[in-house]
Design a protein around this motif. Sequence first.
Motif, short mmCIF file in Angstrom:
data_model
loop_
_atom_site.label_atom_id
_atom_site.label_comp_id
_atom_site.label_asym_id
_atom_site.label_seq_id
_atom_site.Cartn_x
_atom_site.Cartn_y
_atom_site.Cartn_z
N ASP B 39 46.48 39.45 40.20
CA ASP B 39 46.36 40.15 41.49
C ASP B 39 45.16 41.09 41.53
OD1 ASP B 39 47.47 41.87 39.69
OD2 ASP B 39 49.25 42.36 40.85
N PHE B 40 44.83 41.69 40.40
CA PHE B 40 43.70 42.63 40.42
C PHE B 40 42.40 41.91 40.76
CE2 PHE B 40 40.04 44.45 38.22
CZ PHE B 40 39.91 45.55 39.02
N LEU B 42 42.14 39.12 42.35
CA LEU B 42 42.24 38.70 43.74
C LEU B 42 41.84 39.86 44.67
CD1 LEU B 42 43.12 36.20 45.38
CD2 LEU B 42 45.37 37.25 45.59
N SER B 43 42.28 41.07 44.30
CA SER B 43 41.96 42.22 45.16
C SER B 43 40.45 42.51 45.13
CB SER B 43 42.80 43.45 44.78
OG SER B 43 42.10 44.32 43.97
N HIS B 46 38.80 39.87 47.29
CA HIS B 46 39.00 40.17 48.71
C HIS B 46 38.04 41.23 49.21
CE1 HIS B 46 43.19 38.61 49.96
NE2 HIS B 46 42.45 37.69 49.41
N SER B 47 37.86 42.29 48.41
CA SER B 47 36.96 43.34 48.89
C SER B 47 35.52 42.83 48.96
CB SER B 47 37.06 44.64 48.09
OG SER B 47 37.14 44.39 46.75
N PHE B 50 35.75 40.25 52.26
CA PHE B 50 36.06 40.76 53.60
C PHE B 50 35.56 42.18 53.89
CE2 PHE B 50 39.62 37.66 52.88
CZ PHE B 50 39.18 36.73 53.82
N TYR B 86 51.27 38.36 39.59
CA TYR B 86 51.32 39.76 40.04
C TYR B 86 51.65 40.66 38.87
CZ TYR B 86 50.71 37.96 44.64
OH TYR B 86 50.16 37.34 45.72
N MET B 87 51.05 41.82 38.91
CA MET B 87 51.18 42.77 37.81
C MET B 87 52.65 43.14 37.58
SD MET B 87 49.44 46.46 37.77
CE MET B 87 49.08 47.35 36.30
N THR B 138 34.08 47.29 38.55
CA THR B 138 35.48 47.19 38.15
C THR B 138 35.64 46.49 36.79
OG1 THR B 138 35.49 45.25 39.53
CG2 THR B 138 36.47 47.20 40.47
N ILE B 141 38.29 47.85 34.35
CA ILE B 141 39.69 47.64 34.76
C ILE B 141 40.06 46.18 34.55
CG2 ILE B 141 41.38 47.87 36.62
CD1 ILE B 141 39.65 49.92 37.91
N TYR B 145 42.93 44.86 32.15
CA TYR B 145 44.00 43.99 32.67
C TYR B 145 44.18 42.78 31.75
CZ TYR B 145 46.89 41.87 36.32
OH TYR B 145 47.93 41.35 37.03
#
Lengths: 218, 201
Positions: B39-40, B42-43, B46-47, B50, B86-87, B138, B141, B145
């Motif tokens: 998920d990280f 993916l986030s 996304h940023s 979008f 997902y985390m 990032t 992080i 992860y």
Amino acid sequence: MSDKIILIDTNILFNILNRFRNRESLSKYELSKIIKTDKLFKNNVGRIKIPDVVINEFYANFFNTMNILGSRKKFLKENDYRVWMNLQYSAWSQIVAFVMTNKVGSVKFDSFKFYGYNLFALATSITEYEIPKKLIDELSTISAKDDYANVKSGKLFDGMDSIILSYIFIYSLENSGKKVEFVTGDNYFKLGGNYFIKNKLPVMKNFKYPTNLKIRGL
Amino acid sequence: MDMKIIIDSSILGDVFFNKKSKKLDYFFKNNRNNIILPDFILSELHSNIFHKKIDFDNYNQWFKLRWSAYEKLLFFLSINNVEIIYMDLNSEMLKIFNIANAISSMDKKISLFIKENEGKLKYNYFKNASVFKFFNYTSSIMFSYVILYSLSNPDSEVVFLVRHHILKKLENYFIENKIKMVGLDNFIWPDNLKVKLLSDF
């Protein structure tokens, strides 16, 4: 709700850093940010906290992006790095001293309870959500001078921003008995974040927005 | 021992922006059921998709175009059986920012890494850049992860697929030398983690 917690964004740390630069090299805009930052800390001793996610964004920018000076063909040498890193550390130590003098605390992610929310899934949902037309109109009317970087790069919640936004949402939910303010120098973040809170945009199923959070500029 | 491959968001960016090579296609087909997308990552993706280079003047049209390209990416991931995970909010995973902060402030180890690789760290790794990047944006992080995922899945061989040669070298240096994390006394490095490039497959 008498207590107030103030969380600060990464750009506030950079304003603190600018306090120690030669004043003559700073623009009027940067100087005004320094004065406002000083005022923020002076008026809120003991209330300000720095989230660990903000520290991480600062470290990534400050300790992990090394400008290459001199010739473009120059190879990176261990000694170049040591000298550069020592300079970065001495600048960072000024921030630490400033922060300690003003009794600034820290927020640790591992103390969160989450209430079933997943930080990264929430960040993903926020960035996936189509920005409402009204917000786009509001963002477009902000002075290009104030947010030149945002206007030029067309950014809203890019990089760490969506994670920081989710982080402060969850932090505020956990501190629902207190008023939480997030202070940022990024007007787009302020406007966008407050719009999401005010209009309770349905970014994620069953997500309840905090009612005690306000994002404000310096 | 089964293998789990975590792909970096820059690899997915190549798929999204239609820069994917035959090698990348082949890689996804060849590693069906082994690739996971946390998920990280993916986030972060996304940023990048979008919330960067937004055309504020024609947002609707811009968003629709991006969304349709994003759907193509999701389709590509789904036909290749990429699993989104997902985390798991266990106590270990909540250390993610502590570990990330320890990694991104580790000057002495980066210094040693540079010393050992002097000469190899030629400027042409960053042809069009004016900066040297280590764990910027990032990266720390993301790396944390992957470390935490490897620790929680000791029975799997975990591969972190990155795009940049320097990041592969730096991250493997940390893993192989079991670098001591400042401020994290009980931290143990996973034995089942390797960082690779596409060309290593």
